[in-house]
Design an enzyme around this catalytic site. Sequence first.
Site, PDB file in Angstrom:
ATOM      1  N   ASP A   1       0.854  -1.174   0.000  1.00 51.06           N
ATOM      2  CA  ASP A   1       0.000   0.000   0.000  1.00 51.06           C
ATOM      3  C   ASP A   1       0.899   1.235   0.000  1.00 51.06           C
ATOM      4  O   ASP A   1       2.132   1.113  -0.050  1.00 51.06           O
ATOM      5  CB  ASP A   1      -0.930  -0.025   1.217  1.00 51.06           C
ATOM      6  CG  ASP A   1      -2.211   0.769   1.003  1.00 51.06           C
ATOM      7  OD1 ASP A   1      -2.318   1.485  -0.001  1.00 51.06           O
ATOM      8  OD2 ASP A   1      -3.109   0.676   1.872  1.00 51.06           O
TER       9      ASP A   1
ATOM     10  N   GLU B   1      -8.107  -2.346   7.152  1.00 52.93           N
ATOM     11  CA  GLU B   1      -7.477  -3.098   6.069  1.00 52.93           C
ATOM     12  C   GLU B   1      -6.450  -4.100   6.599  1.00 52.93           C
ATOM     13  O   GLU B   1      -6.290  -5.190   6.048  1.00 52.93           O
ATOM     14  CB  GLU B   1      -6.823  -2.124   5.083  1.00 52.93           C
ATOM     15  CG  GLU B   1      -7.846  -1.326   4.295  1.00 52.93           C
ATOM     16  CD  GLU B   1      -7.225  -0.235   3.445  1.00 52.93           C
ATOM     17  OE1 GLU B   1      -6.094  -0.423   2.955  1.00 52.93           O
ATOM     18  OE2 GLU B   1      -7.869   0.811   3.267  1.00 52.93           O
TER      19      GLU B   1
ATOM     20  N   HIS C   1      -1.649   1.181   6.690  1.00 50.47           N
ATOM     21  CA  HIS C   1      -2.085   2.276   7.551  1.00 50.47           C
ATOM     22  C   HIS C   1      -3.135   1.797   8.526  1.00 50.47           C
ATOM     23  O   HIS C   1      -3.763   0.750   8.338  1.00 50.47           O
ATOM     24  CB  HIS C   1      -2.659   3.417   6.693  1.00 50.47           C
ATOM     25  CG  HIS C   1      -3.731   2.956   5.757  1.00 50.47           C
ATOM     26  ND1 HIS C   1      -5.035   2.760   6.154  1.00 50.47           N
ATOM     27  CD2 HIS C   1      -3.678   2.606   4.445  1.00 50.47           C
ATOM     28  CE1 HIS C   1      -5.744   2.323   5.128  1.00 50.47           C
ATOM     29  NE2 HIS C   1      -4.946   2.214   4.070  1.00 50.47           N
TER      30      HIS C   1
ATOM     31  N   HIS D   1      -7.787   5.277   7.136  1.00 47.35           N
ATOM     32  CA  HIS D   1      -9.084   4.998   6.532  1.00 47.35           C
ATOM     33  C   HIS D   1      -9.246   3.489   6.421  1.00 47.35           C
ATOM     34  O   HIS D   1      -8.315   2.739   6.703  1.00 47.35           O
ATOM     35  CB  HIS D   1      -9.211   5.649   5.150  1.00 47.35           C
ATOM     36  CG  HIS D   1      -8.259   5.087   4.134  1.00 47.35           C
ATOM     37  ND1 HIS D   1      -6.946   5.479   4.037  1.00 47.35           N
ATOM     38  CD2 HIS D   1      -8.436   4.151   3.164  1.00 47.35           C
ATOM     39  CE1 HIS D   1      -6.348   4.815   3.057  1.00 47.35           C
ATOM     40  NE2 HIS D   1      -7.241   3.999   2.509  1.00 47.35           N
TER      41      HIS D   1
ATOM     42  N   GLU E   1       0.038   4.632   1.828  1.00 43.82           N
ATOM     43  CA  GLU E   1      -0.044   5.617   2.909  1.00 43.82           C
ATOM     44  C   GLU E   1       0.986   5.381   4.008  1.00 43.82           C
ATOM     45  O   GLU E   1       1.379   6.315   4.712  1.00 43.82           O
ATOM     46  CB  GLU E   1      -1.456   5.618   3.511  1.00 43.82           C
ATOM     47  CG  GLU E   1      -2.518   6.199   2.596  1.00 43.82           C
ATOM     48  CD  GLU E   1      -3.125   5.184   1.637  1.00 43.82           C
ATOM     49  OE1 GLU E   1      -4.076   5.526   0.926  1.00 43.82           O
ATOM     50  OE2 GLU E   1      -2.621   4.037   1.608  1.00 43.82           O
TER      51      GLU E   1
ATOM     52  N   HIS F   1      -2.597  -0.226  -3.727  1.00 43.38           N
ATOM     53  CA  HIS F   1      -3.067   1.124  -3.413  1.00 43.38           C
ATOM     54  C   HIS F   1      -3.949   1.676  -4.529  1.00 43.38           C
ATOM     55  O   HIS F   1      -3.580   1.630  -5.714  1.00 43.38           O
ATOM     56  CB  HIS F   1      -1.883   2.076  -3.216  1.00 43.38           C
ATOM     57  CG  HIS F   1      -2.305   3.511  -3.053  1.00 43.38           C
ATOM     58  ND1 HIS F   1      -2.894   3.975  -1.903  1.00 43.38           N
ATOM     59  CD2 HIS F   1      -2.251   4.571  -3.906  1.00 43.38           C
ATOM     60  CE1 HIS F   1      -3.174   5.266  -2.047  1.00 43.38           C
ATOM     61  NE2 HIS F   1      -2.804   5.637  -3.251  1.00 43.38           N
TER      62      HIS F   1
END
Length: 275
Positions: free
Chosen positions: A8, A135, A105, A117, A10, A61
């Site tokens: 990902d 996630e 994240h 998020h 972030e 991502h």
Amino acid sequence: MKALISVDMEGISGIVHSSETNPERYDYQRGRELMTAEANAVIEGVLDAEPTADVLVADAHGTFRNLLLEQLDRRARLVRGKPRALNMLAGLDADTDAALFVGYHVRAGEGPGVLAHTMNGEILDVRVTGRPLGEIGLNAAMAGHLGVPVVLLSGDDAACAEMADLVPGTVTVAVKEALGMAAAVTLHPEEARDRLRRAAADAVSRRTEIPPLALTGPLDVEVDLASPHTIDLATLVPGVSRTAGARTVAFTAPDYGTAYRRILLLAQFATIRPA
């Protein structure tokens, strides 16, 4: 030995703002380069420990088209683009020996956490048998459903703490300390990559000591959604119903694999706007 590296954006070192993760913003190219370099560090670590390993990298991502293929370590193969089975975990199967989560994240509503998020801005929370999962947890449990341990996770300190709470044995690398949604104290990218390479080698070497996160069914799932339109769409799915909570839909799944796929479907409804 087969490894899946899910990457990902972030949680990559140095990244703190959506301008660095959004293809339409001015700093995105820099974010792609940082992301690709950290993926390479983890590939190198896996191959330090297991020189003959089959390494598959899942771009995980946004559009799933972020990693710079021409800069990626040529010893690995890349899964990119969408839609695709298992979303952020594309390529994972029961023959995979270890999963490694890079640049992850913290879940929505937690923090301080950089760019926190869950899947998208539409999902406010997901609870599986009453336990909130973002996630990190949702993907770790899907890996666990296939018997695959998540041996490494990198991101900010909040993401690492979330993983440690789920599976205490997983190796974690905090590449930055979150100060808020768009602020952090970050390692130099080269320092972060050195730590990731060493940690990946260690994690893969200890893969048999780290248990998969197994959630056995049947499972009661609740999803809090931000938009009334998305809630309306969600209730069109057989078995999904509104609850007493104004923003919540719920369903029961016979096993985690079914629950995971249904959560992904609900997340996709966020992309559908009223006609």
